[in-house]
Design a protein around this motif. Structure first.
Motif, mmCIF file in Angstrom:
data_model
loop_
_atom_site.group_PDB
_atom_site.id
_atom_site.type_symbol
_atom_site.label_atom_id
_atom_site.label_comp_id
_atom_site.label_asym_id
_atom_site.label_seq_id
_atom_site.Cartn_x
_atom_site.Cartn_y
_atom_site.Cartn_z
ATOM 1 N N SER A 98 16.786 1.024 -12.309
ATOM 2 C CA SER A 98 16.176 -0.162 -11.711
ATOM 3 C C SER A 98 15.947 0.039 -10.212
ATOM 4 C CB SER A 98 17.022 -1.401 -11.973
ATOM 5 O OG SER A 98 18.291 -1.267 -11.374
ATOM 6 N N LEU A 99 16.845 0.729 -9.531
ATOM 7 C CA LEU A 99 16.630 1.031 -8.112
ATOM 8 C C LEU A 99 15.458 1.985 -7.920
ATOM 9 C CD1 LEU A 99 20.281 1.350 -6.749
ATOM 10 C CD2 LEU A 99 18.628 -0.483 -6.345
ATOM 11 N N LEU A 100 15.310 2.931 -8.821
ATOM 12 C CA LEU A 100 14.169 3.836 -8.748
ATOM 13 C C LEU A 100 12.870 3.058 -8.966
ATOM 14 C CD1 LEU A 100 13.002 6.704 -8.561
ATOM 15 C CD2 LEU A 100 13.265 6.845 -11.037
ATOM 16 N N GLY A 101 12.844 2.187 -9.957
ATOM 17 C CA GLY A 101 11.657 1.374 -10.200
ATOM 18 C C GLY A 101 11.337 0.477 -9.019
ATOM 19 N N LEU A 102 12.357 -0.107 -8.397
ATOM 20 C CA LEU A 102 12.147 -0.956 -7.239
ATOM 21 C C LEU A 102 11.616 -0.156 -6.052
ATOM 22 C CD1 LEU A 102 12.438 -3.768 -5.990
ATOM 23 C CD2 LEU A 102 14.759 -3.122 -5.319
ATOM 24 N N SER A 103 12.154 1.037 -5.847
ATOM 25 C CA SER A 103 11.682 1.854 -4.722
ATOM 26 C C SER A 103 10.235 2.314 -4.945
ATOM 27 C CB SER A 103 12.608 3.047 -4.484
ATOM 28 O OG SER A 103 12.606 3.904 -5.596
ATOM 29 N N VAL A 104 9.872 2.648 -6.177
ATOM 30 C CA VAL A 104 8.484 3.020 -6.476
ATOM 31 C C VAL A 104 7.562 1.821 -6.228
ATOM 32 C CG1 VAL A 104 6.931 3.585 -8.392
ATOM 33 C CG2 VAL A 104 9.008 4.903 -8.048
ATOM 34 N N THR A 105 8.003 0.640 -6.611
ATOM 35 C CA THR A 105 7.223 -0.568 -6.370
ATOM 36 C C THR A 105 7.021 -0.805 -4.883
ATOM 37 O OG1 THR A 105 8.133 -1.533 -8.385
ATOM 38 C CG2 THR A 105 7.111 -3.049 -6.834
ATOM 39 N N LEU A 106 8.077 -0.658 -4.107
ATOM 40 C CA LEU A 106 7.979 -0.883 -2.663
ATOM 41 C C LEU A 106 7.094 0.167 -1.992
ATOM 42 C CD1 LEU A 106 11.659 -1.923 -1.860
ATOM 43 C CD2 LEU A 106 9.624 -3.384 -1.987
ATOM 44 N N ILE A 107 7.184 1.417 -2.420
ATOM 45 C CA ILE A 107 6.329 2.462 -1.850
ATOM 46 C C ILE A 107 4.864 2.179 -2.169
ATOM 47 C CG2 ILE A 107 5.717 4.913 -2.055
ATOM 48 C CD1 ILE A 107 8.738 5.463 -2.348
ATOM 49 N N GLY A 108 4.582 1.793 -3.394
ATOM 50 C CA GLY A 108 3.211 1.454 -3.766
ATOM 51 C C GLY A 108 2.693 0.255 -3.000
ATOM 52 N N ALA A 109 3.537 -0.762 -2.832
ATOM 53 C CA ALA A 109 3.120 -1.949 -2.086
ATOM 54 C C ALA A 109 2.859 -1.601 -0.621
ATOM 55 C CB ALA A 109 4.190 -3.037 -2.194
ATOM 56 N N TYR A 110 3.685 -0.756 -0.045
ATOM 57 C CA TYR A 110 3.463 -0.348 1.342
ATOM 58 C C TYR A 110 2.175 0.455 1.480
ATOM 59 C CZ TYR A 110 3.797 1.843 5.844
ATOM 60 O OH TYR A 110 3.501 2.283 7.100
ATOM 61 N N ALA A 111 1.901 1.338 0.525
ATOM 62 C CA ALA A 111 0.670 2.130 0.582
ATOM 63 C C ALA A 111 -0.552 1.217 0.520
ATOM 64 C CB ALA A 111 0.638 3.150 -0.551
ATOM 65 N N PHE A 112 -0.488 0.209 -0.321
ATOM 66 C CA PHE A 112 -1.604 -0.732 -0.405
ATOM 67 C C PHE A 112 -1.739 -1.524 0.897
ATOM 68 C CE2 PHE A 112 -3.886 -4.534 -1.659
ATOM 69 C CZ PHE A 112 -4.883 -4.010 -2.455
ATOM 70 N N VAL A 147 2.474 -1.910 -10.350
ATOM 71 C CA VAL A 147 2.604 -2.553 -11.663
ATOM 72 C C VAL A 147 3.640 -1.831 -12.525
ATOM 73 C CG1 VAL A 147 1.372 -3.035 -13.816
ATOM 74 C CG2 VAL A 147 0.287 -3.523 -11.627
ATOM 75 N N LEU A 148 3.541 -0.514 -12.596
ATOM 76 C CA LEU A 148 4.476 0.235 -13.442
ATOM 77 C C LEU A 148 5.893 0.236 -12.877
ATOM 78 C CD1 LEU A 148 2.200 3.215 -14.486
ATOM 79 C CD2 LEU A 148 2.909 1.266 -15.869
ATOM 80 N N GLY A 149 6.012 0.303 -11.549
ATOM 81 C CA GLY A 149 7.339 0.234 -10.939
ATOM 82 C C GLY A 149 7.999 -1.105 -11.173
ATOM 83 N N ALA A 150 7.230 -2.192 -11.035
ATOM 84 C CA ALA A 150 7.780 -3.529 -11.287
ATOM 85 C C ALA A 150 8.152 -3.698 -12.756
ATOM 86 C CB ALA A 150 6.768 -4.591 -10.871
#
Length: 161
Positions: free
Chosen positions: A9-23, A46-49
């Motif tokens: 879940s921490l990995l998924g959250l970090s991927v979500t945050l990285i994607g959101a920052y890139a956007f 979407v996939l990270g969330a």
């Protein structure tokens, strides 16, 4: 909650945050510059969330048997497997070297040609056809369609005027 699910879940959250920052970081950029980060970051968010939500709220079913149902090299002796792995690793390093020397679009075509002839031992007709298609695809997609120029290779001074 199991430690593995917490890590997932921490990995998924970090991927979500990285994607959101890139956007977010690409928001003020020109359209053509921001196209690639935005196209990558939306599915990443979407996939990270989704992964985070499934890890936190999804029911983890008890698995039966081993985590892997098959072995990749059960019938290959370790020396042969090591030689194949080393060969593949050297081909990948050679591809990276080609990218630095001649640039990305030409490196893809040269790599396809060399790999089909040396490793695949394919006929000349098929090798030239696939090589031409790979060059046409790279040139057509990145240069003609998207207008994204690639960086010249270190040896590009030999054929540029």
């Amino acid at each position: 909650m199991k430690p593995i699910l917490i890590a997932r879940s921490l990995l998924g959250l970090s991927v979500t945050l990285i994607g959101a920052y890139a956007f977010y970081a690409s928001w003020g950029w020109p359209y053509r510059t921001a196209l690639f980060p935005r196209l990558i970051s939306v599915p990443l968010v979407v996939l990270g969330a989704l992964e985070t939500l499934l890890c936190l709220y999804g029911a983890e079913k008890q698995r039966e048997g081993a985590a892997v149902d098959f072995e990749f090299s059960a019938d290959v002796d370790p020396i042969t497997a090591r030689n194949r792995t080393l060969s593949l690793f050297l081909w990948i390093l050679g591809f990276f070297g080609l990218i630095f020397l001649v640039g990305f679009p030409l490196a893809v075509s040269l790599f396809v040609f060399l790999y089909l002839k040396v490793v695949g031992k394919e006929r000349w007709g098929l090798t030239l056809l696939v090589t031409a298609f790979s060059w046409l695809f790279m040139q057509g997609l990145f240069d003609w369609l998207l207008h994204i120029p690639s960086a010249p290779g270190w040896l590009s001074f030999l054929w540029s005027s």
